[in-house]
Design an enzyme around this catalytic site. Sequence first.
Site, PDB file in Angstrom:
ATOM      1  N   ASP A 162      -0.094  16.246  -2.511  1.00  0.00           N
ATOM      2  CA  ASP A 162      -0.484  15.282  -3.537  1.00  0.00           C
ATOM      3  C   ASP A 162       0.524  15.335  -4.679  1.00  0.00           C
ATOM      4  OD1 ASP A 162      -3.477  13.865  -4.338  1.00  0.00           O
ATOM      5  OD2 ASP A 162      -1.994  14.130  -5.918  1.00  0.00           O
ATOM      6  N   CYS A 177       0.712   3.367   3.157  1.00  0.00           N
ATOM      7  CA  CYS A 177       1.379   2.716   4.295  1.00  0.00           C
ATOM      8  C   CYS A 177       2.896   2.882   4.163  1.00  0.00           C
ATOM      9  CB  CYS A 177       1.011   1.237   4.371  1.00  0.00           C
ATOM     10  SG  CYS A 177      -0.565   0.907   5.173  1.00  0.00           S
ATOM     11  N   CYS A 208       0.868  -1.178   0.000  1.00  0.00           N
ATOM     12  CA  CYS A 208       0.000   0.000   0.000  1.00  0.00           C
ATOM     13  C   CYS A 208       0.902   1.225   0.000  1.00  0.00           C
ATOM     14  CB  CYS A 208      -0.911  -0.013   1.226  1.00  0.00           C
ATOM     15  SG  CYS A 208      -1.765   1.555   1.517  1.00  0.00           S
ATOM     16  N   GLY A 267     -14.228   7.730  -7.301  1.00  0.00           N
ATOM     17  CA  GLY A 267     -12.946   8.318  -7.706  1.00  0.00           C
ATOM     18  C   GLY A 267     -11.773   7.896  -6.855  1.00  0.00           C
ATOM     19  N   HIS A 294      -7.988   8.579   3.176  1.00  0.00           N
ATOM     20  CA  HIS A 294      -7.343   9.888   3.075  1.00  0.00           C
ATOM     21  C   HIS A 294      -8.376  10.954   2.770  1.00  0.00           C
ATOM     22  CE1 HIS A 294      -7.301   8.020  -0.925  1.00  0.00           C
ATOM     23  NE2 HIS A 294      -7.420   9.248  -1.416  1.00  0.00           N
ATOM     24  N   HIS A 314      -4.091   1.595   8.578  1.00  0.00           N
ATOM     25  CA  HIS A 314      -4.577   1.196   7.252  1.00  0.00           C
ATOM     26  C   HIS A 314      -6.056   0.857   7.333  1.00  0.00           C
ATOM     27  CE1 HIS A 314      -4.384  -0.310   3.133  1.00  0.00           C
ATOM     28  NE2 HIS A 314      -5.225  -1.238   3.555  1.00  0.00           N
ATOM     29  N   HIS A 368      -6.561   3.464   0.897  1.00  0.00           N
ATOM     30  CA  HIS A 368      -6.104   3.758   2.258  1.00  0.00           C
ATOM     31  C   HIS A 368      -6.724   5.114   2.595  1.00  0.00           C
ATOM     32  CE1 HIS A 368      -2.633   3.827   5.372  1.00  0.00           C
ATOM     33  NE2 HIS A 368      -3.373   4.920   5.566  1.00  0.00           N
TER      34      HIS A 368
HETATM   35  P1  5GP Z   1      -7.956   9.072  -4.486  1.00  0.00           P
HETATM   36  O1  5GP Z   1      -8.257   9.199  -5.951  1.00  0.00           O
HETATM   37  O2  5GP Z   1      -7.649   7.666  -4.085  1.00  0.00           O
HETATM   38  O3  5GP Z   1      -9.008   9.711  -3.613  1.00  0.00           O
HETATM   39  O4  5GP Z   1      -6.684   9.952  -4.234  1.00  0.00           O
HETATM   40  C1  5GP Z   1      -5.385   9.458  -4.270  1.00  0.00           C
HETATM   41  C2  5GP Z   1      -4.476  10.629  -4.463  1.00  0.00           C
HETATM   42  O5  5GP Z   1      -3.179  10.220  -4.118  1.00  0.00           O
HETATM   43  C3  5GP Z   1      -4.425  11.139  -5.904  1.00  0.00           C
HETATM   44  O6  5GP Z   1      -4.799  12.507  -5.923  1.00  0.00           O
HETATM   45  C4  5GP Z   1      -2.975  10.923  -6.311  1.00  0.00           C
HETATM   46  O7  5GP Z   1      -2.470  11.982  -7.097  1.00  0.00           O
HETATM   47  C5  5GP Z   1      -2.258  10.803  -4.992  1.00  0.00           C
HETATM   48  N1  5GP Z   1      -1.118   9.924  -4.981  1.00  0.00           N
HETATM   49  C6  5GP Z   1      -1.036   8.662  -5.504  1.00  0.00           C
HETATM   50  N2  5GP Z   1       0.165   8.121  -5.267  1.00  0.00           N
HETATM   51  C7  5GP Z   1       0.872   9.056  -4.594  1.00  0.00           C
HETATM   52  C8  5GP Z   1       2.212   9.072  -4.081  1.00  0.00           C
HETATM   53  O8  5GP Z   1       2.989   8.131  -4.194  1.00  0.00           O
HETATM   54  N3  5GP Z   1       2.593  10.205  -3.429  1.00  0.00           N
HETATM   55  C9  5GP Z   1       1.771  11.276  -3.274  1.00  0.00           C
HETATM   56  N4  5GP Z   1       2.264  12.344  -2.634  1.00  0.00           N
HETATM   57  N5  5GP Z   1       0.505  11.288  -3.742  1.00  0.00           N
HETATM   58  C10 5GP Z   1       0.070  10.189  -4.396  1.00  0.00           C
HETATM   59 ZN    ZN Z   2      -2.271   1.451   3.695  1.00  0.00          ZN
END
Ligand code: 5GP
Ligand code: ZN
Length: 118
Positions: A29, A6, A3, A92, A99, A45, A97
């Site tokens: 992000d 994580c 993950c 989306g 957030h 997690h 995990h």
């Molecule tokens: P979700 O679409 O799951 O609500 O949001 C996940 C967010 O995590 C996305 O906006 C994506 O740009 C961000 N993200 C994905 N992988 C990483 C990473 O490795 N580092 C950082 N800082 N952000 C990430």
């Molecule tokens: Zn996690």
Amino acid sequence: MDCIFCQIVQGKQKADVVYGNDKLIAFKDISPKANIHLLVVSKKHIISVNELENKDKGIVGEMVLAAKSLAKEFGIDQSGYRLVFNVGRGGGQIVDHLHLHLLGGGFLNNGQPGFTDN
Ligand code: 5GP
Ligand code: ZN
């Protein structure tokens, strides 16, 4: 565990961390959708809001309060901001995990449902 969040929590993967305490971590992000786009992430997690249990309500409260503080620190508390929990693929969510997205300071595009330029 495979993950990405994580791994960031454990310091195994780099991130631009802006806040942390015993329950959560906040970082920028990697692909910002707004001029300010932070992610407030539970250290525990939990897959999504769907998997939240009653005992987790303290974490969620702390996540929202941390987002409020960060909005002030990043100067968008007065102009306004958006807090988003994406839940599941249809909502989306890409990273499974828990957030909270903190977005503000002007949106870069209209790439997410319901988002408009401001
Ligand atoms: P979700 O679409 O799951 O609500 O949001 C996940 C967010 O995590 C996305 O906006 C994506 O740009 C961000 N993200 C994905 N992988 C990483 C990473 O490795 N580092 C950082 N800082 N952000 C990430
Ligand atoms: Zn996690």
